[in-house]
Design a protein around this motif. Structure first.
Motif, PDB file in Angstrom:
ATOM      1  N   GLY A 258       0.837  -1.218   0.000  1.00  0.00           N
ATOM      2  CA  GLY A 258       0.000   0.000   0.000  1.00  0.00           C
ATOM      3  C   GLY A 258       0.857   1.247   0.000  1.00  0.00           C
ATOM      4  O   GLY A 258       0.530   2.240  -0.677  1.00  0.00           O
TER       5      GLY A 258
ATOM      6  N   LEU B  32       0.866   3.899  -3.020  1.00  0.00           N
ATOM      7  CA  LEU B  32       0.557   5.314  -2.764  1.00  0.00           C
ATOM      8  C   LEU B  32       1.700   6.211  -3.211  1.00  0.00           C
ATOM      9  O   LEU B  32       1.471   7.336  -3.722  1.00  0.00           O
ATOM     10  CB  LEU B  32       0.283   5.500  -1.254  1.00  0.00           C
TER      11      LEU B  32
ATOM     12  N   GLU C  31      -3.506   5.262  -5.785  1.00  0.00           N
ATOM     13  CA  GLU C  31      -4.280   5.241  -4.552  1.00  0.00           C
ATOM     14  C   GLU C  31      -5.247   4.074  -4.514  1.00  0.00           C
ATOM     15  O   GLU C  31      -5.517   3.514  -3.454  1.00  0.00           O
ATOM     16  CB  GLU C  31      -5.034   6.580  -4.417  1.00  0.00           C
ATOM     17  N   ASP C  32      -5.764   3.681  -5.702  1.00  0.00           N
ATOM     18  CA  ASP C  32      -6.692   2.551  -5.737  1.00  0.00           C
ATOM     19  C   ASP C  32      -6.023   1.257  -5.298  1.00  0.00           C
ATOM     20  O   ASP C  32      -6.587   0.435  -4.560  1.00  0.00           O
ATOM     21  CB  ASP C  32      -7.271   2.404  -7.137  1.00  0.00           C
TER      22      ASP C  32
ATOM     23  N   ARG D 244      -5.505   1.468  -1.595  1.00  0.00           N
ATOM     24  CA  ARG D 244      -6.741   1.193  -0.861  1.00  0.00           C
ATOM     25  C   ARG D 244      -7.035  -0.329  -0.845  1.00  0.00           C
ATOM     26  O   ARG D 244      -7.470  -0.871   0.152  1.00  0.00           O
ATOM     27  CB  ARG D 244      -7.888   1.968  -1.493  1.00  0.00           C
ATOM     28  N   GLU D 245      -6.802  -0.992  -1.967  1.00  0.00           N
ATOM     29  CA  GLU D 245      -7.051  -2.432  -2.032  1.00  0.00           C
ATOM     30  C   GLU D 245      -6.119  -3.187  -1.095  1.00  0.00           C
ATOM     31  O   GLU D 245      -6.537  -4.131  -0.402  1.00  0.00           O
ATOM     32  CB  GLU D 245      -6.843  -2.922  -3.458  1.00  0.00           C
TER      33      GLU D 245
ATOM     34  N   LEU E  39      -4.719  -2.054   1.640  1.00  0.00           N
ATOM     35  CA  LEU E  39      -5.117  -1.785   3.012  1.00  0.00           C
ATOM     36  C   LEU E  39      -6.403  -2.536   3.392  1.00  0.00           C
ATOM     37  O   LEU E  39      -6.560  -2.976   4.527  1.00  0.00           O
ATOM     38  CB  LEU E  39      -5.312  -0.275   3.218  1.00  0.00           C
ATOM     39  N   ALA E  40      -7.322  -2.697   2.428  1.00  0.00           N
ATOM     40  CA  ALA E  40      -8.552  -3.440   2.696  1.00  0.00           C
ATOM     41  C   ALA E  40      -8.216  -4.917   2.988  1.00  0.00           C
ATOM     42  O   ALA E  40      -8.764  -5.533   3.922  1.00  0.00           O
ATOM     43  CB  ALA E  40      -9.511  -3.321   1.526  1.00  0.00           C
TER      44      ALA E  40
ATOM     45  N   SER F 246      -6.699  -5.171   6.398  1.00  0.00           N
ATOM     46  CA  SER F 246      -7.698  -5.066   7.453  1.00  0.00           C
ATOM     47  C   SER F 246      -8.387  -6.413   7.688  1.00  0.00           C
ATOM     48  O   SER F 246      -8.647  -6.808   8.820  1.00  0.00           O
ATOM     49  CB  SER F 246      -8.732  -3.994   7.099  1.00  0.00           C
TER      50      SER F 246
END
Length: 264
Positions: free
Chosen positions: A76, A80, A85-86, A89-90, A92-93, A96
């Motif tokens: 990520g 970044l 950014e996409d 975000r993926e 980081l998802a 999580s």
């Protein structure tokens, strides 16, 4: 009828209990109990090993998930930095989602670790009890064996005492019988010597020569005794003769007296 059946049942149980009591060996019972405790301790140890294995497996999964989470976080940052950014975000998802799994596994890990600690403590306590039981078991077995040996020795001494009493009675009877036989033999010898009994066995009889010698010897003794008595009488007569001769002159001895002294 029911009372008779109850009594028969009670009698049967009493007989069976007595038979079992005679057949039971406390040492075997103690060894069997110790074996059962060892088996239980082995099961507890096996449970501790299983829990430890599960905990170790969770630790490996946690390390793997934590590694994947760190990798997604790094991806990520790189995305970044590259203006994607996409992608960041993926990444980081996904990270999580992995973190939620890590949290669940950490809870399970703590639970297993607590169970492992409890089982380990239980195993240690059980081990201490088993060791104490083993020491007590061996002490009881040694005491029982010693008591059993003492009982056998006492029973042996009791048997020896009874046998010795029997031996004492046998010795007494033998001594009494021996004394009786000796007394009888002495009486028979005395009767044979006195001539009251005839010795028909021929063992104690004398031959004719010995009998004649004994007779002559007995006769010789009689003659010697007779000569001794004559000599004593002759000595007494010699002492009295002067007194007789010193009597009245011309006194002569009676013919009867002279004849008596000549005969002697």
């Amino acid at each position: 009828m029911s009372g008779v059946m109850k009594r028969m049942g009670m009698l049967f149980r009493a007989k069976a209990n007595k038979a079992l009591d005679r057949a039971e060996d406390p040492r075997e019972t103690l060894d069997y109990s110790y074996q059962k405790q060892l088996e239980l301790l082995q099961k507890v140890r096996r449970g501790v090993a299983d829990v430890a294995t599960s905990r170790k497996r969770l630790e490996l999964q946690l390390n793997q998930l934590q590694g994947q989470s760190a990798k997604l976080e790094d991806q990520g940052r790189k995305a970044l930095a590259l203006g994607r950014e996409d992608l960041a975000r993926e990444a980081l998802a996904r990270r999580s989602s992995l973190q939620q799994q890590v949290s669940d596994l950490e809870v399970q890990h703590q639970t297993l670790q607590g169970e492992e600690e409890k089982l380990t403590l239980a195993a240690q306590r059980l081990q201490a009890k088993v060791d104490a039981f083993r020491t007590k078991k061996e002490t009881i077995k040694a005491t029982y064996t010693a008591a059993q040996a003492q009982t056998r020795i006492a029973e042996s001494f009791s048997g020896i005492s009874e046998e010795m009493s029997d031996v004492g009675l046998a010795i007494q009877r033998a001594e009494d019988k021996t004394a009786q036989l000796q007394a009888r033999a002495g009486a028979i010898d005395e009767l044979l010597a006195s001539g009251a009994l005839d010795d028909r066995s021929g063992l104690g009889s004398k031959d004719d020569i010995q009998a004649e010698l004994d007779r002559l010897s007995g006769g010789t003794d009689v003659e010697l005794e007779l000569q001794r008595m004559k000599a004593e009488l002759a000595g007494g007569t010699s002492a009295q003769q002067p007194a007789i001769e010193g009597g009245a002159p011309g006194t002569a001895q009676p013919p009867q007296a002279q004849h008596r002294f000549d005969k002697q």
